[in-house]
Design an enzyme around this catalytic site. Structure first.
Site, mmCIF file in Angstrom:
data_model
loop_
_atom_site.group_PDB
_atom_site.id
_atom_site.type_symbol
_atom_site.label_atom_id
_atom_site.label_comp_id
_atom_site.label_asym_id
_atom_site.label_seq_id
_atom_site.Cartn_x
_atom_site.Cartn_y
_atom_site.Cartn_z
ATOM 1 N N GLY A 1 0.848 -1.117 -0.159
ATOM 2 C CA GLY A 1 0.028 -0.042 0.118
ATOM 3 C C GLY A 1 0.980 1.246 0.002
ATOM 4 O O GLY A 1 1.963 1.215 -0.518
ATOM 5 N N ILE B 1 2.235 3.116 2.219
ATOM 6 C CA ILE B 1 3.509 2.924 3.248
ATOM 7 C C ILE B 1 4.568 2.204 2.681
ATOM 8 O O ILE B 1 5.718 2.508 2.506
ATOM 9 C CB ILE B 1 3.172 2.750 4.681
ATOM 10 C CG1 ILE B 1 2.217 3.800 5.363
ATOM 11 C CG2 ILE B 1 4.434 2.436 5.632
ATOM 12 C CD1 ILE B 1 1.905 3.387 6.827
ATOM 13 N N CYS C 1 2.780 6.958 12.648
ATOM 14 C CA CYS C 1 3.150 8.313 12.066
ATOM 15 C C CYS C 1 3.230 9.496 12.809
ATOM 16 O O CYS C 1 3.828 10.429 13.155
ATOM 17 C CB CYS C 1 2.438 8.545 10.621
ATOM 18 S SG CYS C 1 0.599 8.606 10.814
ATOM 19 N N ALA D 1 -4.107 8.248 3.661
ATOM 20 C CA ALA D 1 -4.526 7.043 4.508
ATOM 21 C C ALA D 1 -5.110 5.904 3.738
ATOM 22 O O ALA D 1 -6.222 5.966 3.368
ATOM 23 C CB ALA D 1 -5.581 7.624 5.614
ATOM 24 N N GLY D 2 -4.468 4.951 3.689
ATOM 25 C CA GLY D 2 -4.802 3.707 2.765
ATOM 26 C C GLY D 2 -5.625 2.750 3.786
ATOM 27 O O GLY D 2 -5.866 3.000 4.958
ATOM 28 N N PRO D 3 -6.151 1.563 3.096
ATOM 29 C CA PRO D 3 -7.067 0.576 3.851
ATOM 30 C C PRO D 3 -6.408 0.304 5.257
ATOM 31 O O PRO D 3 -7.002 -0.006 6.202
ATOM 32 C CB PRO D 3 -7.082 -0.485 3.048
ATOM 33 C CG PRO D 3 -6.970 0.082 1.453
ATOM 34 C CD PRO D 3 -5.892 1.230 1.880
ATOM 35 N N ALA E 1 -7.765 0.934 9.095
ATOM 36 C CA ALA E 1 -8.251 -0.408 9.905
ATOM 37 C C ALA E 1 -7.569 -0.369 10.961
ATOM 38 O O ALA E 1 -7.887 -1.355 11.900
ATOM 39 C CB ALA E 1 -7.881 -1.713 9.031
#
Length: 313
Positions: free
Chosen positions: A12, A14, A129, A162-164, A168
Site C-alpha cells: 500500500g 506506506i 506516523c 491514509a490507505g486501507p 483499519a
C-alpha cells in the site's frame, strides 16, 4: 562493501513509499522482495517495473520466493492484526523485523529519541506516523522540565494519504501512540487523536501537541524544542514548527483535571508542527508517509551498517 537485502510486506501507500526510499537513498539496504495480497495493487506493479521480485500471496508467497534465504530484514507495513502472524513466522526464520504497524510487539523506536537503543532487538516497532511526528516534542519538553503531567497530541492527515491498512488501525493508532507518549515522551498520562481530513485539495500533515509540565523555564523549553526540530529534520527535511511555541500558565486556583491524576496546575505548552513529505510516492501533503518510512529506513540502515561491519571483520 555490499548491501543487505530487504523485503517489504504490504504494497500500500506506506510500503510503496518505503520501497522507493530504499531504492533511491539507502546506503546499506537493497530491495529483495515486495509482498502484497492484491495482485492488482499499484505497489506491486511499480515494484515489478523496477525489477523487484514480487508476490501477491502474502508471507507464504514471500517464503516461496527463490531469494528468500538472502533476505535478512523484513519491513511489515500491513496491519496490527496481520503483523502478529507475520512476526511469528519471520522470527522462526531468523529475520530482523521492522514493524510499521501499531502492533507494538517490539520496543518503541523513534530515531530522534532512542536512536540505536533497540538495534539488537529482533523486532522493533516504529510506533505510528503521529507518534513519530509528535513524541519527539513531548520528549523535548520533558528534558527541560521537572515533570510532564500530561501530553495530548492531535495528528491531522489528508484522507488520500491514509490507505486501507491505516484506516483499519485507528483504534490501535490511538492506543499505541498514547502508550508511547508515556514510555518514550516521558508524560505521566498521554492521549492521542488522529483526524483524517477529506479537504480538497489535500492538506499537508499538521500536528498539535499540548503539554502540561512543572519546573523549568519557558526559555529552556523553547530551546529544547528548537534543538529537537533540527534533530528530526536530519532525516525528515520537511519537519518544521508552524509557528512560535505558545505558553499558558494554569494556576492552582483553576486547575485542569487529568484522568487518573486529578486536579493539576503548571505550564501549558502548545506546539504546532507541519510535516511535508518528500513526494517519493504520494505528493508532498503526505508527510505522514514520509516521517514513518524515513524513521524506519534510518533504523534499518543503522542496523544493516553494523551487520555489514561484522561481516567485513
Amino acid at each position: 562493501m555490499g548491501k543487505i537485502k530487504a523485503a517489504i510486506i504490504g504494497s500500500g501507500n506506506i510500503g510503496t513509499d518505503l520501497m522507493i526510499k530504499i531504492m533511491r537513498g539507502s546506503r546499506n539496504l537493497e530491495m529483495g522482495a515486495m509482498v502484497g495480497i492484491d495482485p492488482d495493487s499499484d505497489g506491486l506493479a511499480r515494484a515489478k517495473r523496477l525489477g523487484v521480485p514480487v508476490t501477491h500471496e502474502g508471507i507464504a508467497g514471500l517464503r516461496a520466493l527463490p531469494g528468500y534465504g538472502e533476505i535478512k530484514v523484513v519491513f511489515d507495513a500491513t496491519s496490527a492484526g496481520a503483523h502478529f502472524k507475520n512476526n511469528e513466522i519471520l522470527q522462526q526464520d531468523g529475520k530482523k523485523v521492522i514493524d510499521l504497524t501499531p502492533a507494538a510487539i517490539g520496543p518503541f523506536t523513534i530515531p530522534a529519541i532512542n536512536g540505536d537503543a533497540n538495534l539488537d532487538a529482533p523486532n522493533v516497532n516504529m510506533v505510528t506516523c503521529g507518534g513519530q511526528a509528535t513524541i519527539p516534542m513531548v520528549h523535548a519538553v520533558k528534558r527541560a522540565v521537572d515533570r510532564v503531567i500530561y501530553a495530548e497530541i492531535v495528528a491531522s492527515i489528508a484522507s488520500k494519504s491514509a490507505g486501507p491498512g491505516t484506516r483499519a488501525n485507528i483504534d490501535e493508532f490511538t492506543e499505541t501512540t498514547s502508550h508511547a507518549i508515556e514510555t518514550l515522551g516521558g508524560a505521566e498520562r498521554g492521549k492521542a487523536v488522529i483526524i483524517l481530513n477529506p479537504a480538497e485539495p489535500p492538506l499537508i500533515m499538521r500536528d498539535t501537541i499540548f503539554v502540561l509540565s512543572q519546573g523549568g523555564t519557558r526559555e529552556a523549553i523553547e530551546a529544547s524544542i528548537a534543538e529537537m526540530e533540527k534533530t528530526v529534520q536530519a532525516y525528515v527535511p520537511g519537519y518544521r514548527l508552524k509557528q512560535k511555541v505558545q505558553f499558558e500558565t494554569i494556576g492552582g486556583n483553576a486547575p485542569v483535571r487529568i484522568p487518573g491524576i486529578g486536579p493539576s496546575s503548571g505550564l501549558k505548552t502548545t506546539i504546532l508542527l507541519e510535516v511535508e513529505g518528500a513526494a517519493h510516492y504520494l505528493p508532498a501533503y503526505a508527510g505522514n508517509l514520509d516521517i514513518m518510512t524515513s524513521a524506519a529506513l534510518v533504523t534499518a540502515d543503522r542496523w544493516a551498517a553494523r551487520e555489514l561491519m561484522k561481516e567485513a571483520a
